[in-house]
Design a protein around this motif. Structure first.
Motif, PDB file in Angstrom:
ATOM      1  N   ARG A 154       0.830  -1.213   0.000  1.00  0.00           N
ATOM      2  CA  ARG A 154       0.000   0.000   0.000  1.00  0.00           C
ATOM      3  C   ARG A 154       0.861   1.258   0.000  1.00  0.00           C
ATOM      4  N   SER A 155       1.931   1.229   0.774  1.00  0.00           N
ATOM      5  CA  SER A 155       2.818   2.396   0.822  1.00  0.00           C
ATOM      6  C   SER A 155       3.518   2.608  -0.519  1.00  0.00           C
ATOM      7  N   PHE A 156       3.940   1.522  -1.163  1.00  0.00           N
ATOM      8  CA  PHE A 156       4.595   1.636  -2.463  1.00  0.00           C
ATOM      9  C   PHE A 156       3.625   2.178  -3.519  1.00  0.00           C
ATOM     10  N   VAL A 157       2.374   1.713  -3.475  1.00  0.00           N
ATOM     11  CA  VAL A 157       1.371   2.190  -4.428  1.00  0.00           C
ATOM     12  C   VAL A 157       1.138   3.688  -4.244  1.00  0.00           C
ATOM     13  N   ALA A 158       0.952   4.106  -2.996  1.00  0.00           N
ATOM     14  CA  ALA A 158       0.736   5.526  -2.715  1.00  0.00           C
ATOM     15  C   ALA A 158       1.943   6.360  -3.115  1.00  0.00           C
ATOM     16  N   LEU A 159       3.138   5.839  -2.858  1.00  0.00           N
ATOM     17  CA  LEU A 159       4.360   6.558  -3.204  1.00  0.00           C
ATOM     18  C   LEU A 159       4.507   6.702  -4.715  1.00  0.00           C
ATOM     19  N   PRO A 163       2.265  10.702  -4.101  1.00  0.00           N
ATOM     20  CA  PRO A 163       3.072  10.947  -2.900  1.00  0.00           C
ATOM     21  C   PRO A 163       2.463  11.963  -1.940  1.00  0.00           C
ATOM     22  N   PRO A 164       1.885  13.079  -2.409  1.00  0.00           N
ATOM     23  CA  PRO A 164       1.282  14.025  -1.458  1.00  0.00           C
ATOM     24  C   PRO A 164       0.157  13.391  -0.635  1.00  0.00           C
ATOM     25  N   LYS A 165      -0.672  12.575  -1.295  1.00  0.00           N
ATOM     26  CA  LYS A 165      -1.749  11.914  -0.569  1.00  0.00           C
ATOM     27  C   LYS A 165      -1.199  10.900   0.421  1.00  0.00           C
ATOM     28  N   ALA A 166      -0.116  10.235   0.049  1.00  0.00           N
ATOM     29  CA  ALA A 166       0.503   9.276   0.962  1.00  0.00           C
ATOM     30  C   ALA A 166       0.964   9.982   2.226  1.00  0.00           C
ATOM     31  N   ARG A 167       1.504  11.174   2.085  1.00  0.00           N
ATOM     32  CA  ARG A 167       1.948  11.942   3.251  1.00  0.00           C
ATOM     33  C   ARG A 167       0.743  12.366   4.092  1.00  0.00           C
TER      34      ARG A 167
END
Length: 304
Positions: A154-159, A163-167
């Motif tokens: 999930r983190s890799f997909v968001a990254l 990336p802004p949404k992942a943060r």
């Protein structure tokens, strides 16, 4: 059918086959994210940045694998540090470290009496020299890569896609990036002694790049890349056996050939698609299937 099965009845070719299959799996897991995030230059730099560590390990009669891990890790850490602490672009930082690490490695290797042999083995590898111990290392590396891939999916997909949404969601993109670099380092260092640093890059990039033109989800890209890498290994070993070519180079060349065939097929498919958009002058206009990391926000059909 003897021409098809006879080569794999030889013990060293059988070990090469298993080694290639394991490398294909590892490179599929890491290479998918390299392609989606546009990190090909970093992957190339890290594969060559291992040379100083390998050279030191060889001169000290130490573990080449450990030397490669330490050197590639230093390369990844250096790129991250330079990108954060200076006004240089990441490409510039990677290029500087790439040249510096490679030059340092060549200087160190030049002190060895077998300079040409050592450097050639490092760059091109020898897949037919895979030993049982190498297969154990590759198996462990594949298991570790699979665990990292599943836990950090999930983190890799968001990254990769936002990336802004992942943060905003508290997924700690910096930590995800560090884990991704660890995954890339693991794939490169575990595979270089099988196909060499110049050739591991082919298995790392070509199969995922070929599959991403067709797949609509990250797991499908990984699975397809692993299968395409495995097929490249089998065909490469067969061609090498019957034509007397370098096995590792033949495997990598086969993987790259599959990419160009995939790209050509995707282009032809787009031209034949009914209802293709027309340009202002009435000619057919086709936009090739986009790379997911560039289009995830525009293509709702692409899933993680």
């Amino acid at each position: 059918m003897e021409w098809l099965f006879a080569p794999f009845g030889v013990s060293f070719v059988e070990r090469a086959l298993w080694g290639g299959l394991l490398v294909s799996g590892i490179c599929a897991l890491a290479g998918t994210w390299v392609v989606l995030r546009g990190m090909a230059f970093l992957g190339d730099a890290m594969s060559h940045g291992m040379l100083p560590g390998v050279a030191v390990a060889a001169l000290l009669d130490g573990s080449l694998f450990l030397g490669a891990v330490l050197s590639a890790g230093a390369m990844a850490g250096g790129v991250t540090a330079l990108s954060r602490s200076s006004r240089l672009s990441q490409d510039t930082s990677i290029g500087l470290l790439f040249v510096g690490m490679l030059a340092t490695g060549v200087i160190l290797v030049s002190h060895s009496q077998s300079f040409a042999v050592d450097l050639t083995a490092f760059l091109f590898g020898d897949v037919l020299a895979v030993r049982s111990g190498d297969l154990v290392v590759l198996t462990v590396a594949l298991c570790v890569a699979a665990v990292i891939t599943v836990l950090a999916h999930r983190s890799f997909v968001a990254l990769a896609f936002d990336p802004p949404k992942a943060r905003t969601l508290g997924m700690r993109p910096r930590l995800a990036h560090a884990l991704l670099l660890c995954l890339l380092t693991l794939a490169i260092t575990a595979s270089f002694h099988v196909v060499g640093t110049l050739l591991v890059f082919g298995l790392l990039i070509a199969p995922p790049a070929a599959v991403v033109l067709w797949a609509r989800s990250v797991p499908m890209v990984m699975a397809g890349a692993a299968l395409l890498g495995a097929l490249s290994t089998v065909i490469g070993l067969l061609v090498s056996w019957h034509l007397g070519t370098a096995a590792g180079a033949t495997i990598a060349a086969t993987a790259v050939a599959f990419f160009f065939l995939s790209a050509l097929a995707a282009e032809l498919r787009g031209r034949r698609t009914p209802g293709a958009s027309r340009s202002t002058d009435g000619s057919a206009s086709h936009r090739p299937t986009p790379v997911p990391h560039e289009s995830a926000r525009k293509e709702p059909g692409y899933t993680s």
